[in-house]
Design a protein around this motif. Structure first.
Motif, short mmCIF file in Angstrom:
data_model
loop_
_atom_site.label_atom_id
_atom_site.label_comp_id
_atom_site.label_asym_id
_atom_site.label_seq_id
_atom_site.Cartn_x
_atom_site.Cartn_y
_atom_site.Cartn_z
N SER A 157 40.06 48.52 21.58
CA SER A 157 39.98 49.99 21.65
C SER A 157 38.56 50.49 21.94
CB SER A 157 40.50 50.64 20.36
OG SER A 157 39.61 50.38 19.29
N ARG A 158 37.54 49.66 21.68
CA ARG A 158 36.17 50.12 21.94
C ARG A 158 35.97 50.45 23.41
NH1 ARG A 158 32.17 48.94 24.76
NH2 ARG A 158 33.36 47.13 25.50
N ARG A 159 35.34 51.58 23.65
CA ARG A 159 35.01 51.96 25.04
C ARG A 159 33.53 52.29 25.11
NH1 ARG A 159 38.89 50.03 25.86
NH2 ARG A 159 37.33 48.72 26.81
N THR A 160 32.95 52.05 26.26
CA THR A 160 31.59 52.52 26.53
C THR A 160 31.63 54.04 26.57
OG1 THR A 160 30.85 50.56 27.70
CG2 THR A 160 29.87 52.65 28.38
N ILE A 161 30.72 54.65 25.83
CA ILE A 161 30.69 56.12 25.73
C ILE A 161 29.51 56.65 26.55
CG2 ILE A 161 30.42 58.07 24.11
CD1 ILE A 161 33.18 56.55 24.00
N VAL A 210 33.56 62.24 24.66
CA VAL A 210 34.67 61.88 25.57
C VAL A 210 34.87 60.37 25.46
CG1 VAL A 210 35.44 61.79 27.98
CG2 VAL A 210 34.04 63.73 27.19
N ILE A 211 36.13 59.99 25.20
CA ILE A 211 36.46 58.55 25.18
C ILE A 211 37.24 58.26 26.47
CG2 ILE A 211 37.70 56.70 23.98
CD1 ILE A 211 37.21 58.25 21.36
N PRO A 212 36.63 57.52 27.40
CA PRO A 212 37.32 57.29 28.67
C PRO A 212 38.52 56.37 28.52
CG PRO A 212 35.24 56.10 28.62
CD PRO A 212 35.33 56.86 27.34
N ASN A 213 39.47 56.50 29.47
CA ASN A 213 40.59 55.56 29.47
C ASN A 213 40.08 54.19 29.88
OD1 ASN A 213 42.58 57.43 28.76
ND2 ASN A 213 42.69 58.15 30.88
N PRO A 214 40.71 53.14 29.32
CA PRO A 214 40.24 51.79 29.69
C PRO A 214 40.60 51.47 31.13
CG PRO A 214 42.17 51.65 28.27
CD PRO A 214 41.81 53.10 28.35
N LYS A 215 39.72 50.73 31.80
CA LYS A 215 40.06 50.19 33.13
C LYS A 215 40.83 48.89 32.89
CE LYS A 215 37.15 52.65 36.04
NZ LYS A 215 35.81 52.88 35.49
N GLU A 216 41.89 48.69 33.65
CA GLU A 216 42.71 47.48 33.47
C GLU A 216 41.84 46.22 33.56
OE1 GLU A 216 45.67 46.16 32.61
OE2 GLU A 216 45.96 48.20 31.86
N ARG A 217 42.14 45.25 32.75
CA ARG A 217 41.50 43.94 32.85
C ARG A 217 42.52 42.99 33.46
NH1 ARG A 217 37.42 47.08 30.42
NH2 ARG A 217 35.97 45.74 29.28
N LYS A 218 42.06 42.07 34.34
CA LYS A 218 43.00 41.08 34.88
C LYS A 218 43.38 40.08 33.79
CE LYS A 218 39.30 38.19 36.61
NZ LYS A 218 38.52 37.64 37.65
N SER A 219 44.54 39.44 33.98
CA SER A 219 44.99 38.48 32.98
C SER A 219 43.99 37.33 32.89
CB SER A 219 46.37 37.91 33.36
OG SER A 219 46.61 36.75 32.59
N ILE A 220 43.78 36.85 31.68
CA ILE A 220 42.84 35.74 31.48
C ILE A 220 43.32 34.49 32.23
CG2 ILE A 220 43.80 34.74 29.36
CD1 ILE A 220 40.06 35.33 30.15
N LYS A 221 44.63 34.48 32.56
CA LYS A 221 45.17 33.32 33.30
C LYS A 221 44.42 33.12 34.62
CE LYS A 221 49.70 33.62 31.23
NZ LYS A 221 50.86 34.51 31.31
N ASN A 222 43.88 34.23 35.17
CA ASN A 222 43.12 34.12 36.42
C ASN A 222 41.79 33.40 36.24
OD1 ASN A 222 44.72 35.82 38.34
ND2 ASN A 222 44.39 37.31 36.71
N SER A 223 41.35 33.30 34.99
CA SER A 223 40.02 32.74 34.73
C SER A 223 40.09 31.51 33.83
CB SER A 223 39.14 33.79 34.03
OG SER A 223 39.29 35.03 34.63
#
Ligand SMILES: Cc1cc2nc3c(=O)[nH]c(=O)nc-3n(C[C@H](O)[C@H](O)[C@H](O)COP(=O)(O)O)c2cc1C
Length: 201
Positions: A11-15, A170-183
């Motif tokens: 839930s932490r976001r850069t503010i 302002v708490i921004p919406n999270p940007k999607e993270r790719k699945s860890i399976k890709n890494s």
């Protein structure tokens, strides 16, 4: 326990927008005391912190503005950047410069940088759990040795991050993270040479 840690991490976001409300110094010191439990090799505890608040923010503004003047040749752009930084630093209650000494050993520098990053992330997560927002910045001026000396560090100290802290407006919406399976590469078979060796027996 897992759910609590997971929730804080996810839930932490850069503010980037803060309320101007003051943040008590003791709260930041308390968070730093806990953040110091970051893993670090040989207990070098490499992190060093300079905290700016109140009128002290003027010292940081002066040094950042001087670095801008040294490095931005376009006078109009320079004036705009100077005003922007003045407003940014004045509007946010607390600023931290997190840095480390630069070891002569590349291995130690690598370890110390990694440990200081872990310390910063601990700080970000603990701040979030107390309702405080943080932006971790790596502006161009942190790579300016004259800036580093100007704020009282050694020219070759390494600034790992500028942290700007306050109550989130302002708490921004999270940007999607790719699945860890890709890494993620999973290795769960015996080495090829051993397999060949055992099958020939
Ligand atoms: C090493 C590092 C350097 C960063 N530098 C900047 C920066 O210079 N300016 C900025 O606005 N954000 C900076 N950020 C914040 C990232 O942009 C932010 O973490 C990213 O957008 C993901 O957002 P989140 O933290 O809300 O998940 C930095 C983050 C890290 C870890």
């Amino acid at each position: 326990m897992y759910e609590m840690i997971q929730d804080t991490i996810v839930s932490r976001r850069t503010i980037r927008k803060f309320y101007p409300d003051d943040v008590p110094l003791h709260t930041i010191v308390e968070i730093l005391e806990d953040a110091k439990w970051a893993p670090n090799h040989k207990f070098r505890e490499p992190w060093e912190v300079v905290l700016y608040k109140g009128d002290g923010k003027g010292q940081l503004i002066d040094q950042v503005q001087e670095s801008i003047v040294r490095n931005e040749l376009d006078e109009e752009k320079s004036e705009k950047k100077k005003e922007k930084i003045n407003q940014f630093i004045n509007e946010i209650p607390i600023h931290l410069v997190v840095y480390m000494k630069s070891s002569e050993s590349a291995k130690e520098r690598h370890e110390d940088f990694a440990a200081t990053c872990a310390f910063i992330q601990n700080f970000q997560l603990l701040s979030w759990s107390k309702g405080l927002g943080v932006v971790w910045k790596t502006n161009g001026f942190i790579f300016d040795p004259v800036f580093r000396e100007g704020i009282g560090l050694e020219a070759d100290d390494v600034i790992v991050g500028m942290l700007h802290i306050g109550k989130p407006a302002v708490i921004p919406n999270p940007k999607e993270r790719k699945s860890i399976k890709n890494s993620l590469t999973i290795c769960d078979t015996a080495p090829q040479s051993k397999k060949e060796h055992s099958s020939s027996m």
